[in-house]
Enzyme design. Structure first.
Site, PDB file in Angstrom:
ATOM      1  N   LYS A  21      13.174  70.792 -45.617  1.00 47.67           N
ATOM      2  CA  LYS A  21      11.809  70.642 -46.118  1.00 47.67           C
ATOM      3  C   LYS A  21      10.817  70.396 -44.987  1.00 47.67           C
ATOM      4  CE  LYS A  21      10.849  67.227 -49.145  1.00 47.67           C
ATOM      5  NZ  LYS A  21       9.603  66.438 -49.007  1.00 47.67           N
ATOM      6  N   SER A  22      11.189  69.507 -44.055  1.00 45.34           N
ATOM      7  CA  SER A  22      10.275  69.184 -42.954  1.00 45.34           C
ATOM      8  C   SER A  22       9.977  70.410 -42.093  1.00 45.34           C
ATOM      9  CB  SER A  22      10.885  68.088 -42.080  1.00 45.34           C
ATOM     10  OG  SER A  22      11.033  66.888 -42.793  1.00 45.34           O
ATOM     11  N   ARG A  26       6.340  72.725 -41.610  1.00 47.99           N
ATOM     12  CA  ARG A  26       5.775  72.950 -40.278  1.00 47.99           C
ATOM     13  C   ARG A  26       5.721  74.427 -39.916  1.00 47.99           C
ATOM     14  NH1 ARG A  26       7.616  67.999 -40.799  1.00 47.99           N
ATOM     15  NH2 ARG A  26       6.905  66.270 -39.480  1.00 47.99           N
ATOM     16  N   GLY A  99       3.695  64.171 -49.473  1.00 51.15           N
ATOM     17  CA  GLY A  99       3.102  63.316 -48.449  1.00 51.15           C
ATOM     18  C   GLY A  99       3.010  64.017 -47.110  1.00 51.15           C
ATOM     19  N   GLN A 175       5.329  61.549 -39.943  1.00 53.80           N
ATOM     20  CA  GLN A 175       4.089  62.024 -40.547  1.00 53.80           C
ATOM     21  C   GLN A 175       2.879  61.508 -39.776  1.00 53.80           C
ATOM     22  OE1 GLN A 175       4.101  61.115 -44.741  1.00 53.80           O
ATOM     23  NE2 GLN A 175       5.810  62.493 -45.162  1.00 53.80           N
ATOM     24  N   ASP A 330      15.270  58.771 -45.965  1.00 47.06           N
ATOM     25  CA  ASP A 330      15.320  59.471 -47.248  1.00 47.06           C
ATOM     26  C   ASP A 330      16.710  59.459 -47.867  1.00 47.06           C
ATOM     27  OD1 ASP A 330      12.631  60.088 -47.305  1.00 47.06           O
ATOM     28  OD2 ASP A 330      12.890  62.015 -46.311  1.00 47.06           O
ATOM     29  N   ARG A 403      14.528  61.986 -55.118  1.00 48.16           N
ATOM     30  CA  ARG A 403      15.701  61.453 -54.434  1.00 48.16           C
ATOM     31  C   ARG A 403      16.467  60.454 -55.306  1.00 48.16           C
ATOM     32  NH1 ARG A 403      15.615  64.409 -50.260  1.00 48.16           N
ATOM     33  NH2 ARG A 403      13.710  64.769 -49.061  1.00 48.16           N
TER      34      ARG A 403
END
Length: 442
Positions: A21-22, A26, A99, A175, A330, A403
């Site tokens: 996801k991260s 990006r 977020g 973040q 997470d 989660r």
């Protein structure tokens, strides 16, 4: 609501999990900021990542979403506009539950020549934004919380010349760091972010591959600095997104706690700033083997996991805290589930950041595991789990936290009776096909 039963046989299989996801977020952002085109394969098609695409389309970025006819693999093509050619949006940018989108885009919006606003769903409007507002203001940006509560919606006044700063972040947060670095691309002078520990460094790795002059420096005490020298143009790239270790974590945990299980999870990102769960579980005695390791750019590997009888160290107690926490924040809910099944006490500490996720994950994890019969208590910065008591099925409120929903699905595998998870649809935020993949192993 979904109803789940205890596993009746070992979990066996060879699976892939969705893209990280991260990195997916990006890839869109940095592609949009670049000159030329960026092609992304393995992109995570979750609600959060689609929110990032939607926001950049509203800034005038052309983004194509196609399926390759030869292998059915989805490909995202981003036609970059460079740093200075975005269009003013004609509405407030909406980030849904993301977020990452909210905070990282804030660094970009703070530097634009036009006014803009950004907000998200009810959860986003409760999450703290002062942690990015303060450094952005120090850089010369004009950003205000519309409701005056240091949360979204955030309003940005355009046309501000930013300046590079040396910022000492009180928390290790990718973040926060990434927001400042993205603003730093537009600033006069260098931008440096100091952290008490190295947070996820996907921004540094990927921005460098796009041509930015950015790097990390580590100190002997474990603290870290991210250093950006602006002025280098970003150029579009080809990006292959590895599987998300946060998504793989649920299957790693499932294989460890269901007797006789053996799972091979393929092509998973193992970046050291993200893979703390592997280190912790291996310290507990988990049988985990990394195969086909590829350390080019973002490191990745196949992960072979076998059922393991976990063990603690001295005095039958295992402590998780300190510098490892940012590398597995997470994954702590599902680690708590694993700890509940172990024959020893587990203490999770230094994890107050759990309070400001999609839910207060200290309270909600404790609430759910107590319902299932676990001897567990919340602390100010974590929880104490007295493992070994049999779990029983219960009605679990996910609190719309993806989660939590996935973690308690794992718990259901060893719980007598039926476990019902309320609002299971929230898994679409990060792993839309989770329950399909999960039930395929049963």
């Amino acid at each position: 609501m979904i109803a789940l039963e205890k596993a009746t046989k070992p979990l066996k299989g060879d699976i892939f999990v969705p893209g990280d996801k991260s990195i997916s977020h990006r890839s869109i952002m940095f592609g949009a900021l670049s000159e030329g085109t960026t092609e992304v394969t393995g992109f995570l098609q979750s609600a959060d990542c689609l929110s990032t695409i939607d926001c950049f389309r509203k800034l005038g970025v052309e983004i194509e979403h196609t399926i390759r006819p030869t292998n059915g693999v989805p490909t995202i093509t981003v036609h970059g506009r460079g740093l200075h050619n975005f269009k003013a949006p004609d509405c407030t940018l909406y980030t849904g539950n993301s977020g990452t989108t909210t905070r990282l885009m804030s660094g970009i919006l703070a530097a634009q020549p036009f006014d803009s606003m950004i907000t998200g769903d009810m959860s986003i409007e409760k999450r703290p934004m002062k942690r990015i507002m303060t450094p952005l203001s120090q850089m010369g940006a004009e950003v205000v919380s519309v409701m005056g509560n240091d949360c979204a919606p955030l309003r940005f006044t355009g046309g501000k010349q930013l300046r590079g700063i040396n910022y000492r972040s009180p928390v290790a947060s990718a973040q926060v760091k990434s927001c400042i670095m993205l603003a730093g691309l537009y600033a006069e002078g260098d931008t440096v972010v100091y952290e008490p520990a190295l947070s996820r460094n996907h921004t540094e790795i990927m921005l460098s591959s796009f041509g930015a002059d950015i790097h990390n420096e580590l100190s002997r005490d474990g603290s870290a600095a991210a250093i950006l020298h602006p002025g280098m143009p970003l150029v579009g790239q080809k990006i292959n997104v590895p599987g998300d270790i946060s998504s793989a974590a649920y299957f790693i945990a499932a294989a460890l706690i269901v007797p006789g299980s053996e799972l091979l999870i393929r092509n998973v990102g193992i970046n050291k700033t993200r893979s703390g769960i592997l280190a912790v579980l291996e310290q507990m005695g988990a049988d985990i083997t990394l195969l086909n390791i590829d350390e080019k750019s973002e490191p990745k590997a196949d992960i072979l996991v076998k059922y393991s009888e976990l063990k603690a160290g001295g005095n039958n107690q295992f402590v998780i805290g300190g510098k490892l926490i940012p590398t597995m924040i997470d994954e702590l809910p599902v680690v708590a589930v694993v700890a509940a099944t172990a024959g020893f006490d587990t203490i999770i500490k230094d994890a107050a950041e759990l309070k400001i996720k999609e839910s207060n994950r200290i309270d909600t994890v404790v609430e759910g595991l107590k319902k299932m019969g676990c001897d567990i208590e919340a602390t100010e910065d974590g929880m104490i789990i007295r493992g070994g008591k049999p779990l029983t099925g219960a009605d679990i409120n996910s609190h719309a936290d993806h989660r939590l929903a996935m973690s308690f699905a794992v718990a259901s595998l060893v719980a007598d009776g039926i476990t019902r998870i309320i609002d299971d649809e929230c898994v679409g935020i990060s792993y839309p096909t989770f329950f399909k993949d999960f039930q395929s192993l049963l």
